[in-house]
Each structure stands twice: as C-alpha cells, then as structure tokens.
Write an enzyme that holds these catalytic residues in place. Structure first.
Site, mmCIF file in Angstrom:
data_model
loop_
_atom_site.group_PDB
_atom_site.id
_atom_site.type_symbol
_atom_site.label_atom_id
_atom_site.label_comp_id
_atom_site.label_asym_id
_atom_site.label_seq_id
_atom_site.Cartn_x
_atom_site.Cartn_y
_atom_site.Cartn_z
ATOM 1 N N SER A 409 0.827 -1.211 0.000
ATOM 2 C CA SER A 409 0.000 0.000 0.000
ATOM 3 C C SER A 409 0.859 1.258 0.000
ATOM 4 O O SER A 409 0.338 2.343 -0.233
ATOM 5 C CB SER A 409 -0.950 0.000 1.191
ATOM 6 N N HIS A 430 -3.217 -3.031 -5.744
ATOM 7 C CA HIS A 430 -3.517 -2.614 -4.376
ATOM 8 C C HIS A 430 -5.006 -2.757 -4.103
ATOM 9 O O HIS A 430 -5.821 -1.987 -4.616
ATOM 10 C CB HIS A 430 -3.044 -1.159 -4.173
ATOM 11 N N GLU A 442 -6.387 -0.319 -7.051
ATOM 12 C CA GLU A 442 -5.375 0.574 -7.621
ATOM 13 C C GLU A 442 -4.372 -0.306 -8.365
ATOM 14 O O GLU A 442 -3.801 -1.229 -7.775
ATOM 15 C CB GLU A 442 -4.646 1.353 -6.520
ATOM 16 N N ASN A 480 -3.814 6.370 -0.566
ATOM 17 C CA ASN A 480 -3.211 6.502 0.760
ATOM 18 C C ASN A 480 -2.347 7.750 0.887
ATOM 19 O O ASN A 480 -2.157 8.267 1.980
ATOM 20 C CB ASN A 480 -2.406 5.247 1.117
#
Ligand code: 3H9
Length: 706
Positions: A409, A430, A442, A480
């Site tokens: 991540s 991800h 992702e 993130n």
C-alpha cells in the site's frame, strides 16, 4: 454516427435504430426515429410498426452526455417522440432485447404492445444519476406493472429481468432469443389490426393503496443518510399518477428539470462517467495484447491475502494459496471458509456455490507449486526486506510470462520490481480491505511495466468486478497518499480543540461512510505507526502529531484490541467515547502548549476535504493520476467519499477553485497549524488564478458541450 433503418416486412414497417455502444437516445437518434415514424404513417403498405434497437439491445436511455447541453432540449425531445409513438394511428410494437433502461424503457412503455426476449433487462435507473424518469416513466410504469412494483423499480433504480415482468401488462409476449420476428408476427396479426391501438395513458390507475404505499416508502427514505432528493421526488411523481395523466406528467417534468440542477445529480453523473473514464489508459489501445489468466496464486493468507483469494474465487479462478508455515495456512483457510460461510448464512451464496468455490482453492507451503500460475499476488507483511525474499523466490519459480503483483500500500513498486530479473512483468495490485467487497483496485504501473502487463491487470480488475484505477509509483499511490494528509489534519484538529467524536460526526454528516477516527480504529493503528516511523526517518522536516503514537503506546491499537480512539465494550459497531483518550488528549495539548478552542463543524469539513484535494492536485501535477476524475473514483470506490458529491476533485470544482485557494491560505495563517502543510499545490494555485477547474475532460456534467 447513429443509423436509423426503415424496411418493410410484408405489411409491417420495421424501424431499427443503432447508436453504439448502448443505443443512447441522442438528438440525432430521436430525430431519425421520429422521421421514420412519420414515413410509416404515410406509407400505404405499412399497417403496423415495429420499433427495435440494433446490436442486440433496445436502448440504455437518454444520452447522458447531452444533459445540460442544448441538444438535450432540441426537437424532437424524448417526450415529443414518445407522444408520437403513443398517439400513432398505426399500432406500434416495441421489440425489446438486451438492455432497456431509462428513456429507452419509457419509449417502450408508450408503444401499444411489447415483445421482449427472456434475457432482456428492463429498468428505470435515473435515481442513480440523481434524477427521476423524466419522459413519463413514473406515470406509465405504475399503470402497467402496478404501484408497488413500480415504486420498487423506480426508487431502487435496479433493472429487472424480463422473466419477472412476464405476468404484467408491460409485456405482451416473452420469447426465447431475438424478439423481432415475433414482434413482426404480432404486428401483422388480426388481433392487433382489428382494434384501435391501446394507449398506456388510458389505463386507469385506481389502486386504493397508492397513497399508503407512497407514504410507507417516504418514511423509509427519510431514515436514509444522506437524504437524497431524487427518490423522494420520484415517489411524489408516482403518487401523482393517481391524478389525470397530463397533470402527473407535468409534475414529473418539473421535478426532472429541478433535479437536473441539483449538486447531487451533477455529482452522480460525474461519478458515472468518471468510472468509465478510468479504462482509458495512456499507452493502451484495444489492440494491446492481453495475456490469458486461467490460474492465480496468492502469497500470504492474512486478512488481505484471504480477502484477495475470495475475490479471485468469486470470479471462478482456481488458485494456490501460499503460506510460510502450516499454522498460518490453516488460519488463512479458516478465514476464507469463514467469509464464504458468512455469505451463506446471509443468503447471499448457496452452500453448493460455496463448496464449488472452495474446491478451486489449493493451499500449499511451496512456492514451486504455485509456479504454474498466470498471475501471482503477494500480500505479505509491509516490509521491503520481506518483499525482497518473496519476489526473489517468485522470480525463481514463476513460469515465463506470469504476472508478478504486489499488494503493497505504500512501498516502492520499482524497487520491488528490481528484486526480480523481469521488472517488466511486475506491477502493484492494491486491494482495499475487505478485498472481496471493496470495489476499488489501484493498479500501480511501475517504471518498467509493459502495456501488455498493465492491460492484463485491467482485464483482471474487470473480471473481479472492481473499478480499476491506474496509479503511478509514489509513497501511498493515489489513495493513501491523500489519506495521509487527511488523517494528519484530523490529528491537528484534535490538538487544537476538536474531539474525535465531533470530527467523525462532522465528516459523516458531510457524507463520508465513516469518520477518520472510526476508520483508524477499524484498520488498526500499528500499521500506520510503522509507516509514520518510516516517513520520519526518510523525510527530513516531516511534521506529524505524536498524539496517535501515544495512543499506540497505551496499547490501544483499534478494534482488534477492543480500544482505540473509542472504547468498544459492546463490539465493533458501537464506538463509545473514551475517558482514557480524553485524558490523553488533554495532557497532550498541555505538553505541546495548545489551549483548546471551539472549532466549528464547517472548519472541520473544509480542512479535511481541502487537505485531500490539495494533495490530490499534487498527485495530478506529478502525473501519478492521469486525470482528476481518476482521483475522484479512488475516493468514491475505496474510501467512502459520498458519491453524490462526485469525489474530492469534483467537489473542489463545484465549490470553485478560487474559493478553495482562499480558504487554504487562511488555514496556513493558523498559529497552531503546520504552515508547510497548507502550501497550496502549484496546480491548484494556477488553475484557481486562471478561473479554471481540475476536470478538463469535458465529460463533466457542467462542462459537457456534446
Ligand atoms: C434517462 O434516460 C432520462 C429519461 O428518463 C428522461 C429524459 C428526458 N448515455 O457502462 P459501460 C456509455 S437517464 C450516454 O462501460 P456496460 C458509457 O459511458 C439515462 N452514454 O458498459 C460507455 O462509454 P465509453 C438512464 C452512455 O456494458 C459505454 O456507453 N439510463 C449511456 O458495463 C459503455 O458503457 C442509465 O442510467 C447513456 N445513457 O454497461 C443507463 N449509457 O465507452 C446507464 C452508457 O465512452 N448505463 N453509456 O466509456 C448503464 O447502466 C450501463 O452503461 C449499461 C452498459 C448497463 C447500459
């Protein structure tokens, strides 16, 4: 270009309209059908008319790209066309195959007879775009299928299989295969020829339960958050179907036009196109080769690995599940079985289907066994040292051409790719927890990832029914990286005087699925602590509150330890404000010398959402995201951002970038703030000063000119 075909089948005029890919009823299509209908009226050889969509589907409705442009109002409007059909002196029969949605269904409802194929799907999905059916759907559907079913279809927006409607007046005939031949037969029959064309508008709507049913659904809608205008207005319109037909029709029309201007509808329409735009990826064309994916492997059977395995099994993909020792493997298998059992218990899956999925699972302790997989997804502990071990082993055992994916991540996908001798086959996939539920994927394109590998990953995303968004490599990728700015700001707000509860409530009232502190407790604080420690070591001058570190020092790691920002005495669903945390916050403020002040909810939402979008602007400028709408999709599909607001970047465009910039500059002057944090992203500054928007695609509901 749309094409309208007119031909005679003995005494029947067959009008077929084509506007790929979904036969949207654009102005050109409406004009073409209208001209063909007039021709049929004047054609002495035509006794009846069959209307059908080309390419195996009827129509997905109005052309949404026209909304907000003069074309949507240009003659003939959909309402004009529908009027022409309904009042046609010659009977009109709709032959419905495949998709029949929105304005497409409204057109069919006005025909005098309808023949559908058994696999057709019919629905009025307008509420999903923040609208209501605006071409008579709320008036005609209840007359044909009854009030209760019409309410369900219109308020949910979900399409219904034609087989479910076979017993209603909506369908005169249900056929296997292509409905056209049977529609022509019906059109030529004496049953149709010997009576005047029956008009749906003439069917009396005298259901005594109309008002009661509408009140019941209103009461249910009022409990929903966020409270959206479209379903409520749809119920009002359905209720008005009890009045004279034209009265109901004009009430529906007014509501449709008003809803079109609501921010909710603009946000939902943006979200619709934004999700579809993610498939347009630089360097990938329809002719880019896609590798076949028949078998997969997942390395690591923790929470994430198990969720990814379930997602793959749900898509019918056989897979090896690899763990380092038997205990961990057994725990992983129990997790996977637990997820499926839960679905069986809730009635979402049959026991037989669960067993079929579990039969596709091949647990193993050996990397070699997984070497035949076409794609392997690593979901092990978030440490470069561990990733190096895994990718070195994968490089050794995986067959040539296999795709090697990491579920990291935050770590550098290029570094991970360089652990192998085949970096062009490596990329990030991800997933978001729970991986079998969350729609976002992702897809992280490494420096060396080839278009073929990327295209294959996107195809995998589609097979898993995910919304795949391509991201470049950076710390945290799109989602993130922005979340980091958002949570850091949330901690600053607590330092300055807000409570975690106030912040969560303010963000949930804004529409977030969950406030940042509840999310933190759900995800667990240990992983983010490790990430913060890494960032402090790697980034000189990195500023971040130490409050969450202190929470961890108390052993309050979130729901998994029964305590985090909240206490959870009654289980995860009932967070209770914690006296321990209150004390921790008070002593922390004293330690850093901040006197708490009263903070308005509007400051909370502005600071948190602007923190997101300011970082989003940097991500866009760095080329990590291809377009601002991709960032919106990441937040809508993966982070619980409210869909009717269209995503953080679209929200900023709606607020106006000049206003956003002014506010960002105000925040930078906050004496307790972190001025560097609020340095406006250069792109935000540039666009705001030029009076422009983030969304430059022209697909946006308020900028479209098509
Ligand atoms: C309405 O009808 C209002 C009326 O009540 C009143 C009017 C007065 N228009 O989803 P896909 C495009 S409101 C324009 O990837 P799938 C889509 O953008 C309308 N374009 O395929 C994409 O383009 P691109 C009510 C549309 O097979 C391409 O088609 N109707 C429209 O997964 C393929 O789409 C709806 O809300 C449209 N109406 O799913 C239906 N629909 O390739 C909305 C699609 O350039 N549509 N496109 O990215 C859907 O639910 C799905 O697209 C559908 C196909 C199920 C049809």
């Amino acid at each position: 270009m749309p094409e309208i075909d007119y031909r005679l089948a003995r005494t029947v005029a067959v009008i077929s309209f084509a506007n790929p890919p979904v036969n949207g009823l654009s102005q050109a299509v409406r004009a073409g059908i209208s001209a063909a209908l007039r021709r049929a009226q004047a054609d002495p050889s035509a006794q009846a008319i069959v209307l059908t969509g080309a390419g195996g589907l009827f129509s997905a409705g109005a052309d949404i790209r026209e909304f907000g442009t003069p074309a949507s109002m240009a003659d003939p409007t959909l309402r004009d066309l529908i009027h022409l059909v309904e009042t046609s002196a010659k009977p009109v029969i709709a032959a419905i195959a495949g998709t029949c949605l929105g304005g497409g269904l409204e057109l069919a409802l006005a025909a005098h007879y309808r023949v559908a194929s058994a696999d057709a799907k019919l629905g009025l999905p307008e509420v999903k775009l923040g609208l209501l059916p605006g071409a008579g759907g709320t008036q005609r559907l209840p007359r044909l299928v009854g009030v209760e079913r019409a309410i369900n279809m219109i308020v949910s927006g979900e399409p219904v299989p034609a087989t479910d409607l076979a017993s209603t007046a909506l369908l005169d005939l249900l056929v296997d295969g292509d409905p056209l031949a049977r529609a022509v037969e019906l059109a030529a029959s004496s049953a149709v020829a010997t009576k005047p064309p029956p008009m749906t508008r003439d069917i009396p709507l005298d259901d005594p339960n109309l008002t009661t049913l509408c009140q019941a659904i209103r009461a249910r809608l009022e409990t929903q958050r966020p409270l959206l205008p479209a379903p409520m207005r749809a119920v009002d319109a359905i209720e008005a179907a009890g009045r004279p037909f034209d009265e109901g029709l004009s009430l529906e029309r007014r509501a449709f036009l008003e809803l079109m201007e609501t921010p909710e509808s603009k946000g939902l329409r943006h979200a619709f196109f934004a999700e579809r735009a993610t498939a347009k990826v630089d360097g990938i064309t329809p002719s880019t080769p896609v590798r076949p994916l028949h078998q997969a492997a997942v390395i690591g059977a923790g929470t994430m690995g198990a969720g990814i395995a379930v997602a793959l099994l749900d898509a019918g993909m056989p897979l090896w599940l690899v763990e380092a020792d038997q205990d961990a493997l057994d725990r992983g298998l129990t997790r996977i079985a637990g997820i499926f059992d839960g679905q069986v218990k809730k009635g979402k899956l049959t026991a037989g289907e669960r067993d079929r999925r579990l039969a596709l699972l091949r647990p193993t302790l050996s990397y070699e066994a997984a070497g035949h997989a076409d794609v392997v997804i690593e979901a092990v502990f978030e440490s470069l040292t561990v990733k190096r071990e895994v990718f070195t082993a994968l490089d050794r055992v995986m067959k040539p051409g296999a795709i090697l994916a990491t579920n990291t991540s935050t770590l550098d996908v290029n570094t991970i790719a360089d652990f192998t001798r085949r970096p062009s086959d490596v990329l990030g996939l991800h997933f978001f927890s729970p991986a079998n539920v969350m729609r976002l994927l992702e897809v992280v394109r490494g420096r060396a990832t080839t278009p073929e590998v990327l295209a294959t990953a996107l195809a995998l995303g589609k097979a898993l029914r995910k919304v795949a968004v391509v991201s470049g490599v950076c710390d945290g990728f799109i989602g993130n990286r922005m979340l980091e700015a958002y949570t850091r700001q949330a901690w600053y707000l607590v330092e300055e005087g807000a409570t975690p509860q106030q912040i969560d409530q303010a963000m949930e009232a804004f529409g977030m699925a969950m406030g940042p502190f509840r999310v933190g407790d759900l995800v667990g604080h240990d992983v983010s602590l490790a990430i913060r420690q890494r960032r402090r070591a790697e980034r000189p001058g990195y500023l971040c509150s130490t409050l969450p570190d202190k929470l961890c020092q108390l052993g309050r790691l979130g729901q998994k330890t029964g305590a985090g920002w909240y206490d959870y005495p009654e289980g995860p669903r009932r967070p209770i404000a914690s006296a321990v945390v209150e004390e921790l916050i008070t002593s922390h403020r004293a330690e850093i010398g901040v006197a708490p002040r009263r903070i308005e909810d509007s400051e909370i939402t502005d600071r948190l959402v602007y923190a997101l979008l300011n970082e989003g602007a940097r991500i866009l400028e760095d080329g990590i995201a291809a377009r601002s709408s991709d960032i919106d999709v990441v937040y809508l599909a993966g982070y619980g951002f409210p869909r009717p607001r269209g995503g953080p970047m679209f929200y900023a465009d709606q607020v106006g970038l000049d206003r956003v910039l002014r506010r960002v500059r105000e925040f930078a002057r906050n004496p307790h703030g972190d001025p560097a944090f609020w340095t406006p992203a250069p792109l935000l500054k540039r666009l705001a000063e030029a009076g422009e928007r983030f969304d430059q695609t022209g697909d946006s509901p308020s900028t479209s000119t098509k």
